[in-house]
Design an enzyme around this catalytic site. Structure first.
Site, short mmCIF file in Angstrom:
data_model
loop_
_atom_site.label_atom_id
_atom_site.label_comp_id
_atom_site.label_asym_id
_atom_site.label_seq_id
_atom_site.Cartn_x
_atom_site.Cartn_y
_atom_site.Cartn_z
N GLY A 63 17.63 -14.01 7.96
CA GLY A 63 17.16 -13.10 9.00
C GLY A 63 15.75 -13.46 9.44
N SER A 67 15.14 -15.11 13.04
CA SER A 67 15.02 -14.95 14.50
C SER A 67 15.18 -13.50 14.93
CB SER A 67 16.08 -15.78 15.22
OG SER A 67 16.01 -17.11 14.83
N GLU A 113 15.74 -26.84 5.97
CA GLU A 113 16.68 -26.81 7.09
C GLU A 113 16.58 -28.08 7.94
OE1 GLU A 113 16.20 -22.88 8.83
OE2 GLU A 113 17.88 -23.33 10.15
C1 LIG Z 1 24.24 -21.98 16.05
C2 LIG Z 1 22.96 -21.25 15.75
C3 LIG Z 1 22.76 -20.69 14.51
C4 LIG Z 1 21.60 -19.97 14.23
N1 LIG Z 1 21.49 -19.35 13.02
C5 LIG Z 1 20.40 -18.61 12.75
C6 LIG Z 1 20.30 -17.88 11.52
O1 LIG Z 1 21.20 -17.92 10.68
N2 LIG Z 1 19.19 -17.15 11.30
C7 LIG Z 1 18.16 -17.08 12.19
O2 LIG Z 1 17.18 -16.43 11.89
N3 LIG Z 1 18.24 -17.73 13.38
C8 LIG Z 1 19.33 -18.49 13.69
N4 LIG Z 1 19.44 -19.13 14.89
C9 LIG Z 1 18.41 -18.92 15.90
C10 LIG Z 1 17.55 -20.14 16.15
O3 LIG Z 1 16.66 -20.36 15.08
C11 LIG Z 1 16.81 -19.90 17.46
O4 LIG Z 1 17.78 -19.80 18.49
C12 LIG Z 1 15.85 -21.00 17.78
O5 LIG Z 1 14.76 -20.97 16.90
C13 LIG Z 1 15.33 -20.92 19.22
O6 LIG Z 1 14.82 -19.66 19.49
P1 LIG Z 1 15.27 -18.84 20.80
O7 LIG Z 1 16.76 -18.84 20.85
O8 LIG Z 1 14.58 -17.53 20.74
O9 LIG Z 1 14.76 -19.70 22.02
P2 LIG Z 1 13.25 -19.76 22.55
O10 LIG Z 1 12.34 -19.98 21.41
O11 LIG Z 1 13.02 -18.56 23.41
O12 LIG Z 1 13.29 -21.06 23.43
C14 LIG Z 1 13.81 -21.08 24.78
C15 LIG Z 1 13.55 -22.47 25.34
O13 LIG Z 1 12.12 -22.70 25.43
C16 LIG Z 1 11.77 -23.90 24.72
N5 LIG Z 1 10.47 -23.72 24.04
C17 LIG Z 1 10.07 -22.66 23.31
N6 LIG Z 1 8.82 -22.86 22.84
C18 LIG Z 1 8.42 -24.09 23.28
C19 LIG Z 1 7.24 -24.86 23.10
N7 LIG Z 1 6.22 -24.42 22.37
N8 LIG Z 1 7.19 -26.11 23.68
C20 LIG Z 1 8.23 -26.57 24.41
N9 LIG Z 1 9.40 -25.86 24.63
C21 LIG Z 1 9.49 -24.64 24.06
C22 LIG Z 1 12.87 -24.07 23.67
O14 LIG Z 1 12.97 -25.41 23.24
C23 LIG Z 1 14.10 -23.59 24.44
O15 LIG Z 1 14.60 -24.63 25.25
C24 LIG Z 1 20.59 -19.84 15.21
C25 LIG Z 1 20.77 -20.45 16.47
C26 LIG Z 1 21.94 -21.13 16.75
C27 LIG Z 1 22.13 -21.72 18.11
#
Ligand SMILES: Cc1cc2nc3c(=O)[nH]c(=O)nc-3n(C[C@H](O)[C@H](O)[C@H](O)COP(=O)(O)OP(=O)(O)OC[C@H]3O[C@@H](n4cnc5c(N)ncnc54)[C@H](O)[C@@H]3O)c2cc1C
Length: 386
Positions: free
Chosen positions: A126, A128, A243
């Site tokens: 937990g 994100s 990870e």
């Molecule tokens: C299949 C899958 C399994 C997952 N499992 C888990 C889980 O078990 N537990 C958990 O906690 N989370 C989990 N996640 C979540 C995952 O860790 C997040 O989706 C990921 O960290 C990206 O965060 P976000 O989706 O909020 O996108 P954002 O962080 O909002 O990013 C949106 C876009 O902006 C870009 N971006 C953001 N910041 C920057 C920067 N500083 N420089 C350049 N570009 C940037 C990103 O690359 C992306 O393209 C999972 C995600 C997926 C897809």
């Protein structure tokens, strides 16, 4: 780098190979979030547990085989070579459990690790939240200290295995007045705690194993905090690095996927797809060598932050390119969806493709990996921290 395995390592490979070949499941499994699928996964994992193969990389004192990184690589290669099902408890076995081993108290280790090792409890991660993904330290779930408890309020999302998990390791803000990366704590909680609600999330490709998890005044014992209060950001780095690191037989899985696609191509080959398949073969071979090089460096105790990110970046690119090639070879057939059951999961090919796209997001997005490579690998200035 010497790529010759010792006699002992070869013997271990033969032993693992023989056991896996003899005991591997014969049928494909239903998805783990269905009752039949979950029973199939648990049955298979029961035999791994009984054979001592639940967490081969864990130290012997916690029920593992105490393998070093090379032993772990051999085990993972053999597991992946047969394309065996992913472990339903991988968040706990690969990330949560080792973090508790590194930072937890003796009581916490004794209380949690045996039940994790034998699947009595399935763990999920937990971290994100709706507004905290790449910028994880923006997390807003709070843990208010009240007597002997932390009172949790907030929301986690994208929780893999959330629908079958019984425990979560989570990051919560215990000191809202502290600076952004401080005042966060790492806590392990039971998902049946009153005030915790798990809501399943169905993904675009039909997979329904994800969840979002809501906390409303959920009381979690302070004794469940791993490491000192307010040090959760530092503790979580252990989990996040695991990870992004090497392992899990990724290079063997890529080779397996490429072989599958090459097999399809035999039916219908043109020079453009031959050229693309040739490139993919070169990429997967280079990826395997880079995985070996990283294992070699890490087993000598070197820290390789940028190299781990290079591998994560390349892994998702190669995976997506293989699945794109697969779709191109199958043409319209890949997209056939049941009109009898419009909500049924997508055909495997399409699912694999969408799953490969998810690889560009989880464990740090492609853009975040590039930032890490720029900073840690090229020494470019760090992004300013708010
Ligand atoms: C299949 C899958 C399994 C997952 N499992 C888990 C889980 O078990 N537990 C958990 O906690 N989370 C989990 N996640 C979540 C995952 O860790 C997040 O989706 C990921 O960290 C990206 O965060 P976000 O989706 O909020 O996108 P954002 O962080 O909002 O990013 C949106 C876009 O902006 C870009 N971006 C953001 N910041 C920057 C920067 N500083 N420089 C350049 N570009 C940037 C990103 O690359 C992306 O393209 C999972 C995600 C997926 C897809």
């Amino acid at each position: 780098m010497d790529l010759t395995f010792t006699e002992q390592q070869d013997a271990f490979r033969q032993e693992v190979r023989a056991w896996l070949e003899e005991n591997r499941p014969v049928d494909d499994f239903e998805p783990y979030y269905t009752p039949t699928g979950l029973a199939q996964y648990k049955d298979w994992e029961r035999s791994l547990i009984d054979a001592g193969y639940s967490a081969p990389g864990w130290p012997k004192e916690y029920g593992g085989l105490g393998l070093d990184l090379w032993g772990q690589l051999i085990y993972d290669e053999e597991y992946a070579r047969l394309n065996l099902p992913e472990r339903i408890n991988k968040m706990g076995l690969l990330h949560g459990g080792p973090t508790v081993m590194a930072h937890g108290t003796e009581e916490q280790k004794a209380k949690w690790l045996p039940d994790l090792l034998d699947n009595t409890h399935i763990w999920c991660q937990g971290f994100s939240e709706p507004d905290a993904g790449s910028d994880l330290a923006a997390l807003r779930t709070t843990g208010r200290i009240e007597g002997e408890n932390l009172i949790l309020n907030g929301q986690k999302t994208w929780t893999s295995f959330g629908v079958i998990a019984t425990k979560m390791f989570a990051l919560v803000r215990t000191d809202p007045a502290a600076a952004k990366h401080r005042g966060i704590s790492f806590v392990v909680l039971d998902l049946d705690t009153p005030g915790v609600e798990v809501r399943p999330l169905r993904q675009l490709h039909g997979h329904a194993g994800f969840a979002e998890v809501f906390f409303t005044d959920a009381a979690v014992p302070l004794a469940n905090v791993v490491g000192p209060l307010g040090e959760g950001w530092r503790i979580a780095q252990t989990s996040l690095q695991l990870e992004r690191g090497t392992g899990r037989g990724v290079h063997t899985r890529l080779e397996h996927a490429l072989n599958e696609v090459t097999h399809l191509a035999r039916r219908d080959l043109d020079s453009a797809s031959m050229e693309r398949l040739g490139s993919l073969k070169a990429w997967t071979s280079a990826f395997a060598h880079a995985s070996y090089a990283l294992t070699d460096a890490m087993s000598r105790g070197e820290e390789k932050t940028a190299d781990a990110s290079v591998l994560k970046l390349r892994q998702s690119e190669i995976q997506t390119a293989i699945r794109e090639e697969q779709l191109a070879l199958l043409g319209g057939d890949a997209e056939l969806i049941s009109d009898v059951e419009p909500d049924a999961p997508l055909p495997t090919m399409l699912r694999e493709y969408w799953h490969s796209r998810a690889g560009e997001i989880f464990a740090g997005t492609t853009q975040i990996q590039k930032n890490i490579i720029a900073e840690a690998g090229l020494g470019l200035p760090r992004e300013p921290r708010p």
